[in-house]
Write a protein that holds these residues in place. Structure first.
Motif, mmCIF file in Angstrom:
data_model
loop_
_atom_site.group_PDB
_atom_site.id
_atom_site.type_symbol
_atom_site.label_atom_id
_atom_site.label_comp_id
_atom_site.label_asym_id
_atom_site.label_seq_id
_atom_site.Cartn_x
_atom_site.Cartn_y
_atom_site.Cartn_z
ATOM 1 N N GLY A 103 0.830 -1.206 0.000
ATOM 2 C CA GLY A 103 0.000 0.000 0.000
ATOM 3 C C GLY A 103 0.862 1.252 0.000
ATOM 4 O O GLY A 103 0.507 2.282 -0.583
ATOM 5 N N ASN A 178 -4.719 6.100 10.316
ATOM 6 C CA ASN A 178 -3.512 5.901 11.098
ATOM 7 C C ASN A 178 -2.945 7.304 11.259
ATOM 8 O O ASN A 178 -2.668 7.940 10.245
ATOM 9 C CB ASN A 178 -2.525 5.005 10.321
ATOM 10 C CG ASN A 178 -1.199 4.862 11.016
ATOM 11 O OD1 ASN A 178 -1.023 5.333 12.125
ATOM 12 N ND2 ASN A 178 -0.259 4.209 10.350
ATOM 13 N N ASP A 206 -6.800 6.760 0.975
ATOM 14 C CA ASP A 206 -6.032 5.615 1.469
ATOM 15 C C ASP A 206 -6.937 4.818 2.402
ATOM 16 O O ASP A 206 -7.236 5.243 3.510
ATOM 17 C CB ASP A 206 -4.774 6.136 2.187
ATOM 18 C CG ASP A 206 -3.916 5.011 2.752
ATOM 19 O OD1 ASP A 206 -4.350 3.845 2.747
ATOM 20 O OD2 ASP A 206 -2.804 5.320 3.223
ATOM 21 N N TYR A 209 -7.129 0.481 5.972
ATOM 22 C CA TYR A 209 -7.759 -0.108 7.177
ATOM 23 C C TYR A 209 -9.267 -0.304 6.995
ATOM 24 O O TYR A 209 -10.013 -0.387 7.970
ATOM 25 C CB TYR A 209 -7.502 0.795 8.401
ATOM 26 C CG TYR A 209 -6.042 0.919 8.738
ATOM 27 C CD1 TYR A 209 -5.386 -0.093 9.432
ATOM 28 C CD2 TYR A 209 -5.297 2.021 8.334
ATOM 29 C CE1 TYR A 209 -4.034 -0.007 9.717
ATOM 30 C CE2 TYR A 209 -3.937 2.120 8.611
ATOM 31 C CZ TYR A 209 -3.318 1.103 9.307
ATOM 32 O OH TYR A 209 -1.978 1.187 9.587
ATOM 33 N N LYS A 241 -2.854 -5.022 6.172
ATOM 34 C CA LYS A 241 -3.498 -4.852 7.477
ATOM 35 C C LYS A 241 -4.708 -5.769 7.612
ATOM 36 O O LYS A 241 -4.936 -6.365 8.658
ATOM 37 C CB LYS A 241 -3.928 -3.391 7.667
ATOM 38 C CG LYS A 241 -2.881 -2.365 7.252
ATOM 39 C CD LYS A 241 -1.708 -2.287 8.193
ATOM 40 C CE LYS A 241 -0.712 -1.239 7.711
ATOM 41 N NZ LYS A 241 0.368 -0.953 8.629
ATOM 42 N N ARG A 249 3.983 -7.752 1.100
ATOM 43 C CA ARG A 249 4.119 -6.559 0.270
ATOM 44 C C ARG A 249 3.166 -6.595 -0.923
ATOM 45 O O ARG A 249 3.564 -6.820 -2.069
ATOM 46 C CB ARG A 249 5.581 -6.344 -0.205
ATOM 47 C CG ARG A 249 6.654 -6.430 0.862
ATOM 48 C CD ARG A 249 6.347 -5.584 2.095
ATOM 49 N NE ARG A 249 6.129 -4.192 1.783
ATOM 50 C CZ ARG A 249 5.075 -3.502 2.237
ATOM 51 N NH1 ARG A 249 4.167 -4.057 3.019
ATOM 52 N NH2 ARG A 249 4.941 -2.240 1.935
HETATM 53 C C1 LIG Z 1 -2.299 4.756 6.459
HETATM 54 C C2 LIG Z 1 -1.420 3.743 5.854
HETATM 55 N N1 LIG Z 1 -1.374 3.644 4.528
HETATM 56 C C3 LIG Z 1 -0.595 2.753 3.909
HETATM 57 C C4 LIG Z 1 0.196 1.882 4.633
HETATM 58 C C5 LIG Z 1 1.060 0.937 3.867
HETATM 59 O O1 LIG Z 1 0.867 -0.398 4.108
HETATM 60 P P1 LIG Z 1 1.667 -1.505 3.325
HETATM 61 O O2 LIG Z 1 2.712 -0.865 2.492
HETATM 62 O O3 LIG Z 1 2.241 -2.418 4.351
HETATM 63 O O4 LIG Z 1 0.650 -2.208 2.465
HETATM 64 C C6 LIG Z 1 0.202 1.952 6.029
HETATM 65 C C7 LIG Z 1 1.085 1.096 6.825
HETATM 66 O O5 LIG Z 1 1.440 1.382 7.933
HETATM 67 C C8 LIG Z 1 -0.653 2.894 6.656
HETATM 68 O O6 LIG Z 1 -0.713 2.991 7.979
#
Ligand SMILES: Cc1ncc(COP(=O)(O)O)c(C=O)c1O
Length: 394
Positions: A103, A178, A206, A209, A241, A249
């Motif tokens: 992400g 987050n 985004d 979650y 998540k 990944r």
């Molecule tokens: C708000 C938010 N967006 C994106 C991500 C990216 O997640 P990932 O690269 O592990 O899929 C995170 C990971 O902490 C996040 O908290």
């Protein structure tokens, strides 16, 4: 070697403070210290077995070669079908879906594909630590707008309007959030989207979650609100998540065909594809959605119990105030009454009591700390006792 040799991009970028806290806590643990870690941004469960099995099968079958850069065609199609059902896509067009290595990378490519020098990007604070750095890497300028706990950590259309300039290109939304766990309701999200459409803003939503929700809350996808919204919202999500797949990944991005193509081009020149056999695990999750959602429900039972344990524990400490979150696995209590900056507070807390939290400063909101409850009930209870002792010593 002196930093003289480094590029302006490398000189300018700050390391991820959340990963740094986690590394510090792990190092202390390795040195034999009894650390209560609230720093990690990852679920502490294993990936559901049937997803791991599908990946193992893919490996056994020799699916170990390059895949198409924007993702396995069958995974893109399965995601396009799902996003069409959600109303995010007008048609189940796989060309509008990109599967990326995380992400985080989806966010970065969304920004890189749409913003450059001279552009401003509106980022509501508290924000996820990587957004401003990604905007800077794209050569654009982050513009931070603070939404404190008195407004539920949610930005209002009025605040966005006040921050607009002719250079504003993109607005970043993250619900559930987050670091706060807050969630925009339908009316709040619609009001923001109405403004975005009126002011010709792109929106990066985004939604990493999106399935981690509590108290019967509902997640609203802004791209699904209207045809205009489908055109201008870039929806980012991923498997990390939701299915406890942080190490796999795997991220996703859904956008209009022009932006999705640009993202696919950027990805093809920078990483090629997300790991091929990992994508077969993700495909199993999307194709067996009921089983996948059951696995999430099983995790949510634990997350919810821990959320309430931590929330009650924090609010019982004199001087700490914490809002009830509705999503993700974080709480973001206010600690400003102790007269320390959030960095001082979290540094001393780790030093004196071996409790690892992330300072609000890292998220653009001094006066708060972030605690992840992706940890055991025992760690939460012990951490609260130590935090209480620490606060009473201040
Ligand atoms: C708000 C938010 N967006 C994106 C991500 C990216 O997640 P990932 O690269 O592990 O899929 C995170 C990971 O902490 C996040 O908290």
């Amino acid at each position: 070697m002196s930093s003289h040799y480094l590029s302006p991009w490398a000189k300018n970028i700050a390391p991820s403070p959340t990963l740094a806290v986690d590394a510090k806590a792990k190092a202390l643990k390795a040195a034999g210290e009894d650390v209560c870690g609230f720093g990690a941004g990852e679920p502490d469960f294993d990936t559901p077995e049937f997803i791991k099995d599908a990946c193992a099968r893919a490996l056994a079958e020799g699916k170990t070669k390059y895949a198409a850069a924007p993702g396995l065609p069958e995974l893109r199609q399965a995601l396009a079908d799902q996003y069409h059902n959600y109303g995010v896509l007008a048609d189940a067009n796989p060309a509008q879906v990109v599967v990326s290595p995380g992400g985080k990378y989806s966010c970065y490519l969304a920004i890189l594909a749409t913003c450059g020098p001279g552009d401003e990007v509106l980022i509501p604070a508290p924000f996820w630590v990587s957004y401003p750095e990604m905007v800077k890497l794209a050569g654009a300028t982050p513009k931070i707008v603070l939404a404190g706990d008195e407004q539920g950590f949610k930005i209002t259309p009025g605040q966005i309007e006040d921050a607009l300039t002719p250079a504003t290109k993109l607005l970043i939304l993250n619900s559930p959030s987050n670091p706060t766990g807050c969630l925009y309701d339908r009316a709040e999200m619609e009001a923001i989207m109405d403004l975005a459409i009126r002011k010709d803003l792109l929106v990066m939503s985004d939604e990493i979650y999106e399935y981690l929700l509590y108290d019967g809350s509902i997640h609203h996808r802004p791209a699904s609100f209207s045809k205009e919204a489908q055109e201008r919202v870039i929806t980012v999500s991923g498997f990390s998540k939701t299915f406890s797949m942080t190490g796999w990944r795997l991220g996703t991005l859904v956008a209009n065909p022009t932006i999705a193509k640009a993202v696919a081009n950027l990805q093809s020149q920078t990483t090629s594809n997300a790991t091929t056999f990992a994508q077969y695990g993700a495909l199993a999750a999307v194709q067996n959605w009921e089983a996948a959602m059951q696995a999430v429900q099983d995790m949510l039972v634990h997350f919810d119990r821990r959320r309430l344990l931590l929330l009650d524990g924090l609010n019982a400490i004199p001087g700490i105030e914490c809002l009830r979150s509705q999503g993700a696995f974080y709480l973001f209590p206010k600690i400003s009454s102790f007269g320390l900056s959030s960095e001082q507070f979290s540094d001393k807390l780790l030093e004196n009591e071996k409790v690892a939290v992330v300072s609000g400063h890292a998220f653009g909101a001094d006066g708060y700390i972030r605690l992840s409850y992706a940890t055991s009930d025992e760690v939460i209870s012990k951490g609260i006792s130590r935090l209480e002792k620490f606060c009473s010593s201040l």
